[in-house]
Scaffold this motif. Structure first.
Motif, PDB file in Angstrom:
ATOM      1  N   GLN B  95      44.790 -14.688  -3.827  1.00 51.27           N
ATOM      2  CA  GLN B  95      45.381 -15.006  -2.521  1.00 51.27           C
ATOM      3  C   GLN B  95      45.081 -16.440  -2.084  1.00 51.27           C
ATOM      4  OE1 GLN B  95      43.964 -11.393  -0.637  1.00 51.27           O
ATOM      5  NE2 GLN B  95      46.068 -10.912  -0.040  1.00 51.27           N
ATOM      6  N   GLN B  96      43.921 -16.952  -2.491  1.00 55.41           N
ATOM      7  CA  GLN B  96      43.573 -18.340  -2.163  1.00 55.41           C
ATOM      8  C   GLN B  96      44.536 -19.312  -2.864  1.00 55.41           C
ATOM      9  OE1 GLN B  96      39.289 -19.434  -2.274  1.00 55.41           O
ATOM     10  NE2 GLN B  96      39.968 -21.013  -3.685  1.00 55.41           N
ATOM     11  N   VAL B  97      44.786 -19.050  -4.149  1.00 54.11           N
ATOM     12  CA  VAL B  97      45.712 -19.914  -4.894  1.00 54.11           C
ATOM     13  C   VAL B  97      47.110 -19.838  -4.281  1.00 54.11           C
ATOM     14  CG1 VAL B  97      46.851 -20.265  -7.138  1.00 54.11           C
ATOM     15  CG2 VAL B  97      44.410 -19.740  -7.056  1.00 54.11           C
ATOM     16  N   GLN B  98      47.532 -18.614  -3.926  1.00 51.21           N
ATOM     17  CA  GLN B  98      48.880 -18.443  -3.362  1.00 51.21           C
ATOM     18  C   GLN B  98      49.009 -19.190  -2.034  1.00 51.21           C
ATOM     19  OE1 GLN B  98      51.271 -16.873  -5.161  1.00 51.21           O
ATOM     20  NE2 GLN B  98      49.681 -16.622  -6.696  1.00 51.21           N
ATOM     21  N   ALA B  99      47.996 -19.035  -1.165  1.00 50.57           N
ATOM     22  CA  ALA B  99      48.066 -19.659   0.160  1.00 50.57           C
ATOM     23  C   ALA B  99      48.097 -21.180   0.046  1.00 50.57           C
ATOM     24  CB  ALA B  99      46.873 -19.209   1.005  1.00 50.57           C
ATOM     25  N   GLN B 100      47.279 -21.729  -0.866  1.00 48.40           N
ATOM     26  CA  GLN B 100      47.213 -23.200  -0.974  1.00 48.40           C
ATOM     27  C   GLN B 100      48.446 -23.762  -1.670  1.00 48.40           C
ATOM     28  OE1 GLN B 100      43.347 -24.539  -2.182  1.00 48.40           O
ATOM     29  NE2 GLN B 100      42.347 -23.121  -0.811  1.00 48.40           N
ATOM     30  N   ASP B 156      50.448 -10.893   0.276  1.00 48.06           N
ATOM     31  CA  ASP B 156      49.497 -10.614   1.362  1.00 48.06           C
ATOM     32  C   ASP B 156      48.906  -9.199   1.256  1.00 48.06           C
ATOM     33  OD1 ASP B 156      49.813 -13.110   2.336  1.00 48.06           O
ATOM     34  OD2 ASP B 156      51.214 -12.585   3.933  1.00 48.06           O
ATOM     35  N   HIS B 157      49.722  -8.262   0.699  1.00 47.11           N
ATOM     36  CA  HIS B 157      49.235  -6.887   0.509  1.00 47.11           C
ATOM     37  C   HIS B 157      48.852  -6.674  -0.946  1.00 47.11           C
ATOM     38  CE1 HIS B 157      51.608  -6.694   4.231  1.00 47.11           C
ATOM     39  NE2 HIS B 157      50.677  -5.828   4.597  1.00 47.11           N
ATOM     40  N   TYR B 158      48.175  -7.675  -1.471  1.00 51.90           N
ATOM     41  CA  TYR B 158      47.817  -7.731  -2.886  1.00 51.90           C
ATOM     42  C   TYR B 158      47.200  -6.425  -3.400  1.00 51.90           C
ATOM     43  CZ  TYR B 158      44.827  -9.212  -6.790  1.00 51.90           C
ATOM     44  OH  TYR B 158      44.172  -9.306  -7.969  1.00 51.90           O
ATOM     45  N   GLY B 159      46.230  -5.895  -2.650  1.00 47.90           N
ATOM     46  CA  GLY B 159      45.513  -4.705  -3.111  1.00 47.90           C
ATOM     47  C   GLY B 159      46.404  -3.479  -3.229  1.00 47.90           C
ATOM     48  N   GLN B 163      50.098  -4.476 -10.266  1.00 49.69           N
ATOM     49  CA  GLN B 163      50.171  -5.736 -11.030  1.00 49.69           C
ATOM     50  C   GLN B 163      51.571  -5.948 -11.586  1.00 49.69           C
ATOM     51  OE1 GLN B 163      47.843  -8.216 -11.810  1.00 49.69           O
ATOM     52  NE2 GLN B 163      46.719  -7.294 -10.116  1.00 49.69           N
ATOM     53  N   GLY B 164      52.189  -4.854 -12.023  1.00 51.31           N
ATOM     54  CA  GLY B 164      53.545  -4.941 -12.591  1.00 51.31           C
ATOM     55  C   GLY B 164      54.535  -5.487 -11.583  1.00 51.31           C
ATOM     56  N   SER B 165      54.431  -4.998 -10.329  1.00 55.51           N
ATOM     57  CA  SER B 165      55.348  -5.472  -9.281  1.00 55.51           C
ATOM     58  C   SER B 165      55.138  -6.958  -9.020  1.00 55.51           C
ATOM     59  CB  SER B 165      55.115  -4.699  -7.981  1.00 55.51           C
ATOM     60  OG  SER B 165      55.329  -3.337  -8.205  1.00 55.51           O
ATOM     61  N   LEU B 166      53.863  -7.359  -8.981  1.00 60.62           N
ATOM     62  CA  LEU B 166      53.572  -8.775  -8.721  1.00 60.62           C
ATOM     63  C   LEU B 166      54.111  -9.655  -9.849  1.00 60.62           C
ATOM     64  CD1 LEU B 166      49.944  -8.673  -7.266  1.00 60.62           C
ATOM     65  CD2 LEU B 166      52.056  -9.212  -6.069  1.00 60.62           C
ATOM     66  N   ARG B 167      54.040  -9.157 -11.068  1.00 59.42           N
ATOM     67  CA  ARG B 167      54.574  -9.942 -12.198  1.00 59.42           C
ATOM     68  C   ARG B 167      56.087 -10.042 -12.101  1.00 59.42           C
ATOM     69  NH1 ARG B 167      50.242  -7.892 -16.621  1.00 59.42           N
ATOM     70  NH2 ARG B 167      48.699  -9.415 -15.993  1.00 59.42           N
ATOM     71  N   LEU B 168      56.722  -8.934 -11.668  1.00 63.18           N
ATOM     72  CA  LEU B 168      58.180  -8.970 -11.496  1.00 63.18           C
ATOM     73  C   LEU B 168      58.571  -9.985 -10.423  1.00 63.18           C
ATOM     74  CD1 LEU B 168      59.498  -5.299 -11.630  1.00 63.18           C
ATOM     75  CD2 LEU B 168      60.122  -7.207 -13.108  1.00 63.18           C
TER      76      LEU B 168
END
Lengths: 189, 191
Positions: B95-100, B156-159, B163-168
């Motif tokens: 989330q830190q990498v994404q926000a920055q 933002d709702h990472y947890g 993982q599959g959805s985030l990769r998509l």
């Protein structure tokens, strides 16, 4: 020297592949597009590294981590740019070699490469004590700022090559003509 | 009804997509295109349009800014999506990498839009009749909407997201932004 470069470019121009590449609408445009789009990978990563050193981006990520991890995709991007750049030169060798902007671009590329080499030397010499600080030590910041400047100018020169302001067949002023490598009595392209 | 409430974001997205398709296949699309002609004619008469048309060097300089901004935006997208795909900065908090990266993306987007607007004013009537220009505008709009209404909420709702959805999400983001850049490049070859 200019006559030598001109003869070399003329020799390249006699190759059927050079002509074929230049005259292939889709192939030439695909190569040019790949050259430009690879900017996002090469310069995109470079900008993140340089901006991190200057304290302007990703301040919470350790600076050496950014430099080490983004180095590989950045070099992959630069490799694509070099290969496609050479192909673009091969497709239009005479006009490109006699472009003032192309010549300035080559000088700037050498300067950027030297700056990158110095930057990595300084990075190794600096150790890791400052790694978590938002800004890198001054020598690294200077290197990062120079890198941003060189690459902005390289992109500008690359963009300007497309314009025929100082082409040899546009009768440039003698000094410009000499810098661009125009050869008296040469065939016009 | 409870399904609609539970999946309101998905329902909203489907509604937007349905409206988009309806717009594309009906006469509304052509009518909107005709209605936009006066705007594009006016754009060429603005100071930006006049300078862009008259001063080739200024136009070329703004093109340079556009390319540099695209590299900045592309770098932010590649780093953020690369992190989601587990390819770069994997030892840094996601989330830190994404926000920055989002901040860098935003700066890149502002510069891309500002320089793009100047360039569009200089060649407004040319791009108005170019199909690929409209594809680029669609891709850009899709990219911005995707970033704000799909990508950021999911990250933002990472947890709670697999993982599959985030990769998509990362792959979709890369495809969209590649389309923006590629269609933009193709404008230069058209017309």
């Amino acid at each position: 020297m200019n006559a030598l470069i001109y003869d070399f470019a003329r020799w390249l121009d006699t190759h059927a592949w050079s002509t074929g590449l230049h005259e292939s609408y889709y192939m030439y445009n695909w190569i040019e597009s790949t050259h430009v789009l690879a900017l996002m990978l090469s310069l995109g990563m470079l900008f993140l590294i340089d901006l991190r050193m200057l304290g302007l981006a990703l301040p919470q990520v350790p600076a050496t981590t950014i430099a080490q991890r983004l180095n590989v995709p950045m070099l992959a991007g630069f490799s694509v740019m070099i290969i496609t750049g050479l192909l673009l030169f091969y497709a239009i060798p005479v006009r490109t070699s006699q472009s003032l902007w192309f010549r300035i671009k080559v000088v700037l590329l050498v300067a950027a490469a030297l700056n990158a080499w110095l930057f990595h030397r300084r990075l190794r010499a600096a150790g890791g004590g400052w790694d978590a600080a938002p800004r890198a030590p001054l020598p690294l910041r200077v290197g990062a700022a120079l890198s941003l400047l060189f690459w902005a100018l390289i992109v500008m020169c690359g963009r300007f090559i497309a314009y025929d302001w100082f082409d040899c067949n546009a009768d440039p002023a003698p000094l410009i003509g000499a810098l661009a490598g125009c050869v008296p009595g040469q065939e016009q392209f | 009804m409870s399904v609609l409430v539970a999946y309101k974001r998905t329902c909203l997205l489907l509604l937007v997509m349905a409206l988009g398709i309806a717009f594309a296949v009906t006469d509304l699309r052509v009518a909107t295109w005709h209605a936009l002609l006066p705007l594009f004619e006016w754009m060429e008469t603005t100071p930006m349009g006049v300078v862009g048309k008259t001063w080739g060097a200024v136009f070329a300089l703004v093109q340079t800014v556009h390319l540099l901004a695209m590299a900045l935006l592309g770098g932010a997208v590649l780093a953020a999506d690369g992190r989601l795909l587990g390819l770069v900065l994997t030892d840094q908090p996601l989330q830190q990498v994404q926000a920055q990266c989002h901040r860098v993306w935003l700066l890149g987007l502002l510069l891309v839009v500002a320089s793009g607007l100047f360039m569009a004013c200089g060649v407004a009537l040319k791009v108005y009749y170019l199909e690929v220009f409209w594809f680029k505008m669609l891709a850009l709009t899709a990219g911005v909407l995707f970033q704000w209404f799909v990508r950021r909420p999911l990250v933002d709702h990472y947890g709670a997201v697999s993982q599959g959805s985030l990769r998509l999400v990362a792959v979709a983001s890369l495809v969209i932004w590649f389309s923006v850049a590629a269609t933009g490049r193709w404008i230069g070859f058209s017309g």
